[in-house]
Write a protein that holds these residues in place. Structure first.
Motif, PDB file in Angstrom:
ATOM      1  N   ASN A   1      10.725  12.814  10.296  1.00  0.00           N
ATOM      2  CA  ASN A   1       9.390  12.260  10.100  1.00  0.00           C
ATOM      3  C   ASN A   1       9.283  11.831   8.641  1.00  0.00           C
ATOM      4  N   SER A   2       9.430  10.547   8.400  1.00  0.00           N
ATOM      5  CA  SER A   2       9.577  10.039   7.038  1.00  0.00           C
ATOM      6  C   SER A   2       8.221   9.836   6.371  1.00  0.00           C
ATOM      7  N   GLY A   3       8.180   9.996   5.037  1.00  0.00           N
ATOM      8  CA  GLY A   3       6.931   9.905   4.303  1.00  0.00           C
ATOM      9  C   GLY A   3       6.899   8.779   3.286  1.00  0.00           C
ATOM     10  N   ARG A   4       5.685   8.430   2.852  1.00  0.00           N
ATOM     11  CA  ARG A   4       5.449   7.412   1.846  1.00  0.00           C
ATOM     12  C   ARG A   4       4.308   7.866   0.913  1.00  0.00           C
ATOM     13  N   ARG A   5       4.347   7.373  -0.326  1.00  0.00           N
ATOM     14  CA  ARG A   5       3.271   7.628  -1.279  1.00  0.00           C
ATOM     15  C   ARG A   5       2.263   6.495  -1.197  1.00  0.00           C
TER      16      ARG A   5
ATOM     17  N   ALA B   1       2.836  11.061   5.973  1.00  0.00           N
ATOM     18  CA  ALA B   1       4.043  11.269   6.771  1.00  0.00           C
ATOM     19  C   ALA B   1       3.881  10.613   8.132  1.00  0.00           C
ATOM     20  N   CYS B   2       4.919   9.921   8.560  1.00  0.00           N
ATOM     21  CA  CYS B   2       4.926   9.270   9.868  1.00  0.00           C
ATOM     22  C   CYS B   2       5.552  10.210  10.897  1.00  0.00           C
TER      23      CYS B   2
ATOM     24  N   ILE C   1       0.819  -1.216   0.000  1.00  0.00           N
ATOM     25  CA  ILE C   1       0.000   0.000   0.000  1.00  0.00           C
ATOM     26  C   ILE C   1       0.852   1.266   0.000  1.00  0.00           C
ATOM     27  N   PHE C   2       2.007   1.219   0.651  1.00  0.00           N
ATOM     28  CA  PHE C   2       2.808   2.429   0.834  1.00  0.00           C
ATOM     29  C   PHE C   2       4.135   2.312   0.077  1.00  0.00           C
ATOM     30  N   SER C   3       4.448   3.328  -0.679  1.00  0.00           N
ATOM     31  CA  SER C   3       5.639   3.337  -1.532  1.00  0.00           C
ATOM     32  C   SER C   3       6.586   4.452  -1.115  1.00  0.00           C
ATOM     33  N   THR C   4       7.887   4.213  -1.305  1.00  0.00           N
ATOM     34  CA  THR C   4       8.864   5.283  -1.071  1.00  0.00           C
ATOM     35  C   THR C   4       9.202   6.039  -2.349  1.00  0.00           C
ATOM     36  N   GLU C   5       8.553   5.705  -3.443  1.00  0.00           N
ATOM     37  CA  GLU C   5       8.802   6.427  -4.689  1.00  0.00           C
ATOM     38  C   GLU C   5       8.523   7.918  -4.486  1.00  0.00           C
TER      39      GLU C   5
ATOM     40  N   GLY D   1      14.287   5.715  -2.440  1.00  0.00           N
ATOM     41  CA  GLY D   1      13.182   5.961  -3.354  1.00  0.00           C
ATOM     42  C   GLY D   1      12.828   4.805  -4.261  1.00  0.00           C
ATOM     43  N   ILE D   2      13.296   3.606  -3.934  1.00  0.00           N
ATOM     44  CA  ILE D   2      13.036   2.422  -4.748  1.00  0.00           C
ATOM     45  C   ILE D   2      12.263   1.403  -3.916  1.00  0.00           C
ATOM     46  N   ASP D   3      11.156   0.890  -4.450  1.00  0.00           N
ATOM     47  CA  ASP D   3      10.356  -0.108  -3.745  1.00  0.00           C
ATOM     48  C   ASP D   3      10.916  -1.510  -3.955  1.00  0.00           C
TER      49      ASP D   3
END
Length: 426
Positions: free
Chosen positions: A311-315, A334-335, A94-98, A117-119
């Motif tokens: 605070n790291s984020g995901r798409r 964002a976490c 569900i959550f991507s770092t792209e 930035g790579i899943d």
């Protein structure tokens, strides 16, 4: 919401001048949580204390933060509870770092930040390529160099009876280690920090973009030089690297070099500054660690827990409903690690600093497959520094009149002078 919680840090609706939000975001969830995003300075003994309000039972589990975050020009959903943060970091379906840490996009660049930035599954290939430089075994090999830098720097100040631990020590020590690892010249030290400060802290997008252009031009020149003159550094390893028998592409080479540069300059520096601030304010804690050097490893882990810098984020990869909120494909989330690291359901007495805390599974170094590549290096630097400092420098305290203001995030303390009794120096 209790009066105590509100008085500590009230949550207001985002002001009228906040950036616009997507149409599917309920207005009642668009709140001003900049206090938990490392945007507001505090002089509290625990500068992350205000984030506790994020977990108040009357605050929705998911909120929307309208300001730019994680190198993007748009806002993001936020989660603040430990279990929700863990799901974001671990649920790769569900959550991507792209697009994570994609500051380079501000300058029109399209290459990803690698490996963040790579899943999966491709992410694993890049980690496998880089991991040999960051394993515990590699840290054992690096430790003599790390210790030599620490002891040299301590020897230079110990007889003075004072040092600006943030600017003249914490800012320099880990960067010297990183520059040596990568093969960057120390002559670039000040320019590197100037660029990074603009990228991470200047609110002006044009200024951020200009800094990105500056560092990328330098890094591309650095890569070309290492390709022409290979050596034994990590920078050269990447510049001349191969995966699966094929040379890295230009995007892969700059993507790795850029991301390591971005992540290698300030995380440990900020941790050091806040670590020494806490020990200078809490002389009993300082004395306890001095008297029990065997707890240094667990003390470092606790320093990391109570000082969550990022605070790291995901798409979000597909539409779904979570905690009654409809999240859409392409949204960002964002976490708020500055809240999750103090979740009472995960940590007993979370606001107490326990240098012997067990099972300390915090999110300061993120979580899931994207856990910080340099986690072992950061821990080793902090352990060596703490051991050498406490064995060689007498008990220290804040210099009278010292400003103890902290921005609870990266580059959090610019100056923090501490003093000690030179008569006690052995």
């Amino acid at each position: 919401m209790t009066e105590t919680t509100l008085s500590r840090c009230p949550i207001a609706h985002a002001p009228a001048d906040a950036p616009p939000v997507p149409a599917h975001v309920p207005p009642e969830l668009v709140l001003d949580t900049r206090f938990a995003q490392g945007q507001i300075a505090y002089d509290l003994p625990d500068p992350y204390l205000p984030s506790d309000v994020m977990r108040d039972p009357e605050v929705p589990r998911i909120l929307y933060y309208p300001w730019p975050t994680s190198g993007r020009q748009h806002g993001a959903w936020t989660v603040s509870h430990y279990e929700d943060i863990r799901r974001v970091y671990e649920d790769n379906d569900i959550f991507s770092t792209e697009g994570a840490a994609q500051f380079q996009a501000l300058a029109g660049e399209t290459f990803p930040s690698i490996p963040l930035g790579i899943d999966p599954p491709d992410h694993g290939r890049y980690r496998k390529f880089l991991n040999p430089w960051f394993t515990p075994v590699a840290m054992n090999d690096m430790e003599p160099k790390i210790r030599a830098i620490v002891t040299e720097m301590i020897d230079a100040v110990v007889k003075d009876g004072e040092v600006d631990i943030a600017y003249d020590f914490g800012r320099i020590f880990p960067v010297r280690v990183f520059l040596n690892l990568m093969g960057f010249p120390f002559s670039m030290f000040d320019q590197f920090l100037e660029w990074e400060y603009a990228i991470l802290h200047n609110p002006d997008i044009a200024a951020k973009a200009e800094a990105v252009k500056g560092i990328l031009a330098y890094l591309r020149g650095f890569i070309a030089e290492k390709q022409a003159n290979p050596d034994e550094t990590l920078g050269s390893y990447i510049a001349n690297g191969q995966m699966d028998g094929q040379p890295l592409t230009a995007d892969e080479t700059i993507g790795m070099t850029w991301f390591l540069w971005l992540g290698g300059l300030d995380t440990v520096a900020s941790t050091i500054s806040q670590m020494f601030r806490r020990m200078a304010l809490d002389t009993e804690l300082q004395a306890r660690i001095r008297a029990n050097p065997e707890i240094i490893n667990s003390a470092v882990e606790e320093f990391l827990r109570v000082q969550p810098l990022v605070n790291s984020g995901r798409r979000i990869k597909k539409d779904f409903t979570w905690h009654g909120v409809d999240l859409k494909e392409g949204d960002w989330i964002a976490c708020i690690n500055s809240s999750g690291n103090f979740d009472e359901k995960q940590f007993a007495c979370p606001r107490d600093f326990d240098p012997e805390r067990k099972n300390n599974r915090h999110f300061t170094l993120i979580g899931g497959v994207h856990i910080c590549l340099g986690a072992h290096l950061a821990r080793r630097e902090l352990r060596v520094l703490l051991a050498e400092w406490l064995s060689r420098v007498p008990p220290f305290r804040l210099k009278p009149g010292a400003d103890t203001t902290v921005i609870p995030g990266l580059l959090s303390i610019r100056n923090l002078p501490i003093v000690w009794d030179t008569k006690a120096v052995s």
